[in-house]
Design an enzyme around this catalytic site. Sequence first.
Site, PDB file in Angstrom:
ATOM      1  N   SER A   1      53.000  49.630  20.831  1.00  0.00           N
ATOM      2  CA  SER A   1      52.896  49.993  19.416  1.00  0.00           C
ATOM      3  C   SER A   1      51.887  51.115  19.199  1.00  0.00           C
ATOM      4  O   SER A   1      51.984  51.857  18.220  1.00  0.00           O
ATOM      5  CB  SER A   1      52.510  48.777  18.591  1.00  0.00           C
ATOM      6  OG  SER A   1      51.371  48.144  19.143  1.00  0.00           O
TER       7      SER A   1
ATOM      8  N   HIS B   1      45.169  48.460  15.788  1.00  0.00           N
ATOM      9  CA  HIS B   1      46.005  49.592  15.359  1.00  0.00           C
ATOM     10  C   HIS B   1      45.237  50.503  14.407  1.00  0.00           C
ATOM     11  O   HIS B   1      44.227  50.101  13.844  1.00  0.00           O
ATOM     12  CB  HIS B   1      47.281  49.050  14.709  1.00  0.00           C
ATOM     13  CG  HIS B   1      48.116  48.288  15.687  1.00  0.00           C
ATOM     14  ND1 HIS B   1      48.018  46.927  15.847  1.00  0.00           N
ATOM     15  CD2 HIS B   1      49.025  48.706  16.581  1.00  0.00           C
ATOM     16  CE1 HIS B   1      48.841  46.541  16.805  1.00  0.00           C
ATOM     17  NE2 HIS B   1      49.460  47.596  17.274  1.00  0.00           N
TER      18      HIS B   1
ATOM     19  N   ASP C   1      43.322  43.542  11.384  1.00  0.00           N
ATOM     20  CA  ASP C   1      43.825  44.143  12.616  1.00  0.00           C
ATOM     21  C   ASP C   1      42.835  45.240  13.038  1.00  0.00           C
ATOM     22  O   ASP C   1      42.706  46.258  12.354  1.00  0.00           O
ATOM     23  CB  ASP C   1      45.216  44.736  12.354  1.00  0.00           C
ATOM     24  CG  ASP C   1      45.809  45.452  13.574  1.00  0.00           C
ATOM     25  OD1 ASP C   1      45.077  45.690  14.558  1.00  0.00           O
ATOM     26  OD2 ASP C   1      47.004  45.785  13.520  1.00  0.00           O
TER      27      ASP C   1
END
Length: 427
Positions: free
Chosen positions: A158, A406, A403
Amino acid sequence: MNLTVRETRLPPLVFTLLAFISFVAILYSYDFPWAFTPFHHQQRFPALNDPPPSLVELKHKKSEKRKETTLPFAVGKTPKDFDIFSGRWVWNEEKQSTYEESECPYILPQLTCQEHGRPDKDYLFWHWQPHGCNLPKFNATLMLEALQGKRMLFVGDSLSRGQFISMVCLLHGMVPENGKSMKSSYDSLSVFKLKDYNATIEFYWAPLLLESNGDGVGNDNVTERIIRKSMDKHGKFWEGADVVVFGTYIWWMTSLKLKILKGSFTDEVQEFEILQTEDAYRMGIQSMLEWAERNMDPKKTRVFFTGMSPSHTRSIQWGGEPDGNCYNETTPIKDPEYSWALNSHESIMNIIDEEFSRTRVPISFLNITQLSSYRKDMHTQIYKQQWSPPTPEQLANPKSYADCVHWCLPGLQDTWNELLFAKIFYP
Ligand SMILES: *[C@@H]1O[C@H](CO)[C@@H](O)[C@H](O)[C@H]1NC(C)=O
Ligand SMILES: *[C@@H]1O[C@H](CO)[C@@H](O)[C@H](O)[C@H]1NC(C)=O
Ligand SMILES: *[C@@H]1O[C@H](CO)[C@@H](O)[C@H](O)[C@H]1NC(C)=O
Ligand SMILES: *[C@@H]1O[C@H](CO)[C@@H](O)[C@H](O)[C@H]1NC(C)=O
Ligand SMILES: *[C@@H]1O[C@H](CO)[C@@H](O)[C@H](O)[C@H]1NC(C)=O
């Protein structure tokens, strides 16, 4: 299924740690493996200005190569002793460092921080300034012209997908609406087409590069990683690419050991070999380099590798609260000596150094780890699409579901691509 597993017994502490990791992994690794665990090994803190010998070797080899050939795509040269990855972040309140989130329709809802209510925007006004020299300005026209009739491919997890989307965002503004399209085909391939240029920018999902049980759609929530020492399945989709940007790191880090499948995933009886994470990672890097050596023509194509993307899951590492993480962070880390890599990720860094210094493949390393490790303010935190609505307990304590792996887009990964631009055209 009859599993043959050869494994030494784990000491109880390691077992408890593993159990905890699995628990956290199940909790958090929904679409993305942001259940991050620090790498387990003996911490060693070398003097900062004391590079391991392999680095010196690497620099030596690189300069030799440069003399022999002009790299494809090059239009200029970066002075030999100028390291674009070594520098500092400079605030300029007059000038946003990149495009507006609303200007790029391709950003996935996992990364659109402003849309998801991020209250601050300061993180967009920091510019990367290498020591002693300036970065060439990202020139979308030059990039589009160079890609005429060509394929640029990002491969990885990702984080690589974020870098792919960032590249698309940096270029798409130059192209009229009917001259471009984005689609996901097959299981794992996303293709951004630039019709007038007969060019594509692509992303291929292969979080461990090697064939694994995390491949394909819907398998990105597996908690126990199983890999197979083969790139044949994925490599079919990579053949013919003119620029490849590989990246792989965080998916290896969810356990201390990995299962290596001996046969194929369709075998009724599966047999495994167990490898330490470091050894498995080395195997992955070696396989990638072997693939590139067999399939990429150094006279026409370029191969890049994006280094480890750091996370900011424990604010105590940068002198913050003992129980905090990246949540609520709005400024970069100021201490130039701060090093996430030295905080226990050094062994992976060394594997990358060693393998790249040994290979004959002219691979360019995007050494983004250190410069990214300053950016505790750039993560998506809680400002992103949630996979399930936060529970009342989570809402009462937002940092529990932040998070810190990311990165918001626009944001840090645009800088990675400015550095990629510099390496493509001014190697
Ligand atoms: C960007 O690249 C194009 C194509 O090579 C060139 O004509 C143009 O002058 C460049 N722009 C800048 C600002 O350097
Ligand atoms: C488009 O690019 C491909 C290579 O990616 C090439 O094989 C093909 O001939 C090109 N087509 C045109 C019309 O230029
Ligand atoms: C992963 O997701 C799939 C479908 O989204 C589901 O069927 C499966 O049970 C999930 N596995 C785990 C370990 O959560
Ligand atoms: C985060 O910032 C908000 C607003 O500034 C503040 O109310 C809250 O207490 C902060 N939370 C943490 C965990 O620091
Ligand atoms: C990557 O950058 C770090 C920090 O600037 C440096 O210590 C390391 O030597 C670099 N690695 C390579 C392979 O250039």
